[in-house]
Design a protein around this motif. Structure first.
Motif, short mmCIF file in Angstrom:
data_model
loop_
_atom_site.label_atom_id
_atom_site.label_comp_id
_atom_site.label_asym_id
_atom_site.label_seq_id
_atom_site.Cartn_x
_atom_site.Cartn_y
_atom_site.Cartn_z
N MET A 98 0.85 -0.88 0.03
CA MET A 98 0.21 0.04 0.02
C MET A 98 0.78 1.03 -0.08
O MET A 98 0.57 2.27 -0.44
CB MET A 98 -0.85 -0.28 1.32
CG MET A 98 -1.43 1.16 1.23
SD MET A 98 -3.15 0.74 -0.01
CE MET A 98 -4.72 1.44 0.31
N ALA A 99 2.14 1.36 0.62
CA ALA A 99 2.74 2.07 0.77
C ALA A 99 3.74 2.28 -0.61
O ALA A 99 4.53 3.67 -0.37
CB ALA A 99 3.74 3.08 2.08
N PHE A 100 3.98 1.32 -1.61
CA PHE A 100 5.17 1.40 -2.27
C PHE A 100 4.29 2.98 -3.21
O PHE A 100 4.83 3.74 -3.71
CB PHE A 100 4.67 0.52 -3.34
CG PHE A 100 5.54 0.24 -3.98
CD1 PHE A 100 7.09 0.01 -4.47
CD2 PHE A 100 5.06 0.01 -5.80
CE1 PHE A 100 7.60 0.25 -5.32
CE2 PHE A 100 5.29 0.40 -6.54
CZ PHE A 100 6.58 -0.28 -6.83
N LEU A 101 3.29 3.11 -3.93
CA LEU A 101 3.05 3.59 -4.69
C LEU A 101 3.10 5.08 -3.87
O LEU A 101 3.88 6.16 -5.00
CB LEU A 101 1.26 4.02 -5.11
CG LEU A 101 1.37 2.32 -6.07
CD1 LEU A 101 -0.24 2.14 -6.88
CD2 LEU A 101 2.38 2.09 -7.62
N PRO A 102 2.81 5.91 -3.46
CA PRO A 102 3.32 6.92 -3.36
C PRO A 102 5.44 7.50 -2.57
O PRO A 102 4.94 8.34 -3.05
CB PRO A 102 2.88 7.63 -1.46
CG PRO A 102 1.61 5.92 -1.84
CD PRO A 102 2.01 5.02 -2.04
N VAL A 103 5.57 6.14 -2.16
CA VAL A 103 6.82 6.47 -2.03
C VAL A 103 7.73 6.67 -3.41
O VAL A 103 8.93 7.26 -3.60
CB VAL A 103 7.57 4.81 -1.02
CG1 VAL A 103 8.72 5.00 -1.29
CG2 VAL A 103 7.50 5.19 0.36
N LEU A 104 7.20 5.81 -4.09
CA LEU A 104 7.63 5.86 -6.15
C LEU A 104 7.63 6.85 -6.35
O LEU A 104 8.26 7.29 -6.77
CB LEU A 104 7.00 4.76 -6.75
CG LEU A 104 7.31 4.60 -8.61
CD1 LEU A 104 8.97 3.82 -8.09
CD2 LEU A 104 6.42 3.40 -8.75
#
Length: 72
Positions: free
Chosen positions: A1-7
């Motif tokens: 879930m946190a991958f896309l914002p970090v990307l």
């Protein structure tokens, strides 16, 4: 879930090219993890490690990019 914002933060504040490359490494690590988990759950560690190292690189790079933007 946190991958896309970090990307996205990494891509916006540092480099979209590097974000693409590291994101692909993360994806390959997740596929490796899923395949290993399906075959033998005890062997899933290496795929998890690859994906978490890629995630950590994105998170630290994104944080660095934001801090660098605030200081300039």
């Amino acid at each position: 879930m946190a991958f896309l914002p970090v990307l996205w933060v990494f891509a916006i504040f540092l480099s979209s090219l590097w974000a693409t490359g590291i994101g692909c490494v993360w994806l390959l690590g997740r596929v490796w993890y899923a395949r290993a988990y399906a075959c033998d759950p005890k062997t899933r560690g290496k795929g998890f490690l690859v994906s978490m190292l890629a995630f950590g690189a994105l998170a630290l790079g994104g944080a660095w990019g934001v801090l660098r933007g605030l200081l300039v």
